[in-house]
Design a protein around this motif. Structure first.
Motif, PDB file in Angstrom:
ATOM      1  N   SER A  17      23.263 -14.119  16.980  1.00  0.00           N
ATOM      2  CA  SER A  17      22.369 -15.234  17.280  1.00  0.00           C
ATOM      3  C   SER A  17      21.364 -15.315  16.135  1.00  0.00           C
ATOM      4  O   SER A  17      21.386 -14.499  15.220  1.00  0.00           O
ATOM      5  N   LEU A  18      20.463 -16.279  16.202  1.00  0.00           N
ATOM      6  CA  LEU A  18      19.438 -16.429  15.169  1.00  0.00           C
ATOM      7  C   LEU A  18      18.052 -16.189  15.761  1.00  0.00           C
ATOM      8  O   LEU A  18      17.841 -16.363  16.970  1.00  0.00           O
ATOM      9  N   GLY A  19      17.114 -15.817  14.895  1.00  0.00           N
ATOM     10  CA  GLY A  19      15.749 -15.567  15.324  1.00  0.00           C
ATOM     11  C   GLY A  19      15.154 -16.708  16.125  1.00  0.00           C
ATOM     12  O   GLY A  19      14.439 -16.493  17.100  1.00  0.00           O
ATOM     13  N   LYS A  20      15.454 -17.944  15.748  1.00  0.00           N
ATOM     14  CA  LYS A  20      14.885 -19.102  16.444  1.00  0.00           C
ATOM     15  C   LYS A  20      15.345 -19.162  17.896  1.00  0.00           C
ATOM     16  O   LYS A  20      14.602 -19.615  18.767  1.00  0.00           O
ATOM     17  N   ASN A  21      16.566 -18.694  18.189  1.00  0.00           N
ATOM     18  CA  ASN A  21      17.056 -18.697  19.572  1.00  0.00           C
ATOM     19  C   ASN A  21      16.323 -17.667  20.417  1.00  0.00           C
ATOM     20  O   ASN A  21      16.017 -17.910  21.587  1.00  0.00           O
ATOM     21  N   ILE A  69      18.625  -8.202  33.399  1.00  0.00           N
ATOM     22  CA  ILE A  69      18.772  -9.095  32.245  1.00  0.00           C
ATOM     23  C   ILE A  69      17.612 -10.088  32.255  1.00  0.00           C
ATOM     24  O   ILE A  69      17.384 -10.759  33.256  1.00  0.00           O
ATOM     25  N   ILE A  70      16.888 -10.159  31.139  1.00  0.00           N
ATOM     26  CA  ILE A  70      15.742 -11.064  31.063  1.00  0.00           C
ATOM     27  C   ILE A  70      16.161 -12.469  30.642  1.00  0.00           C
ATOM     28  O   ILE A  70      15.596 -13.446  31.095  1.00  0.00           O
ATOM     29  N   CYS A  71      17.184 -12.566  29.773  1.00  0.00           N
ATOM     30  CA  CYS A  71      17.618 -13.874  29.314  1.00  0.00           C
ATOM     31  C   CYS A  71      18.931 -13.755  28.553  1.00  0.00           C
ATOM     32  O   CYS A  71      19.393 -12.657  28.270  1.00  0.00           O
ATOM     33  N   VAL A  72      19.499 -14.887  28.238  1.00  0.00           N
ATOM     34  CA  VAL A  72      20.645 -14.957  27.334  1.00  0.00           C
ATOM     35  C   VAL A  72      20.248 -15.845  26.162  1.00  0.00           C
ATOM     36  O   VAL A  72      19.407 -16.734  26.307  1.00  0.00           O
ATOM     37  N   ILE A  73      20.823 -15.554  25.006  1.00  0.00           N
ATOM     38  CA  ILE A  73      20.560 -16.368  23.818  1.00  0.00           C
ATOM     39  C   ILE A  73      21.892 -16.837  23.255  1.00  0.00           C
ATOM     40  O   ILE A  73      22.872 -16.095  23.263  1.00  0.00           O
ATOM     41  N   SER A  74      21.906 -18.066  22.787  1.00  0.00           N
ATOM     42  CA  SER A  74      23.161 -18.625  22.280  1.00  0.00           C
ATOM     43  C   SER A  74      23.514 -18.020  20.930  1.00  0.00           C
ATOM     44  O   SER A  74      22.653 -17.735  20.108  1.00  0.00           O
ATOM     45  N   LYS A  75      24.813 -17.798  20.746  1.00  0.00           N
ATOM     46  CA  LYS A  75      25.311 -17.303  19.465  1.00  0.00           C
ATOM     47  C   LYS A  75      25.342 -18.447  18.460  1.00  0.00           C
ATOM     48  O   LYS A  75      25.365 -19.613  18.821  1.00  0.00           O
ATOM     49  N   ASP A  76      25.371 -18.086  17.208  1.00  0.00           N
ATOM     50  CA  ASP A  76      25.545 -19.039  16.118  1.00  0.00           C
ATOM     51  C   ASP A  76      27.052 -19.165  15.887  1.00  0.00           C
ATOM     52  O   ASP A  76      27.608 -18.569  14.974  1.00  0.00           O
ATOM     53  N   ILE A  77      27.715 -19.927  16.758  1.00  0.00           N
ATOM     54  CA  ILE A  77      29.173 -20.069  16.754  1.00  0.00           C
ATOM     55  C   ILE A  77      29.633 -20.605  15.394  1.00  0.00           C
ATOM     56  O   ILE A  77      28.994 -21.499  14.863  1.00  0.00           O
ATOM     57  N   PRO A  78      30.653 -20.072  14.791  1.00  0.00           N
ATOM     58  CA  PRO A  78      31.659 -19.143  15.285  1.00  0.00           C
ATOM     59  C   PRO A  78      31.311 -17.677  15.032  1.00  0.00           C
ATOM     60  O   PRO A  78      32.148 -16.803  15.216  1.00  0.00           O
TER      61      PRO A  78
END
Length: 100
Positions: free
Chosen positions: A81-85, A68-77
């Motif tokens: 996720s978004l491109g910016k993340n 795993i290279i990284c995790v990205i935050s979801k656009d809760i709810p």
């Protein structure tokens, strides 16, 4: 070098929805290959078991699969996720995203 549908990460809209199943290629990783167009790792955006806040990028490439290279935050709810993340976590000048 890149087939149809692939776009530079830096050109991706910040509000583009990154769903689980999206493929990402990171070039210039230092593989011992003759063709620089084949010097990349491919990742898959996927869910993390029992975690509703993040998505992970899991390597699909031979010899590195599962890393795993990284995790990205979801656009809760939401479940994306978004491109910016994604741009925050990866080198945008060496990364492509497959737009389906």
């Amino acid at each position: 070098m890149i087939e149809n549908g692939w776009i530079f990460l830096e050109e991706l809209d910040d509000n583009y929805k990154i769903w689980a199943g999206t493929r990402v290629r990171l070039f210039g990783v230092g593989l011992n290959v003759k063709e620089k167009s084949e010097d990349y790792y491919e990742y898959l955006v996927s869910y993390i078991y029992d975690n509703n806040e993040y998505l992970q990028l899991t390597n699909l490439s031979r010899g590195e699969a599962g890393n795993i290279i990284c995790v990205i935050s979801k656009d809760i709810p939401n479940h994306y996720s978004l491109g910016k993340n994604l741009k925050k976590m990866l080198d945008t000048s060496m990364t492509y995203v497959l737009l389906d």
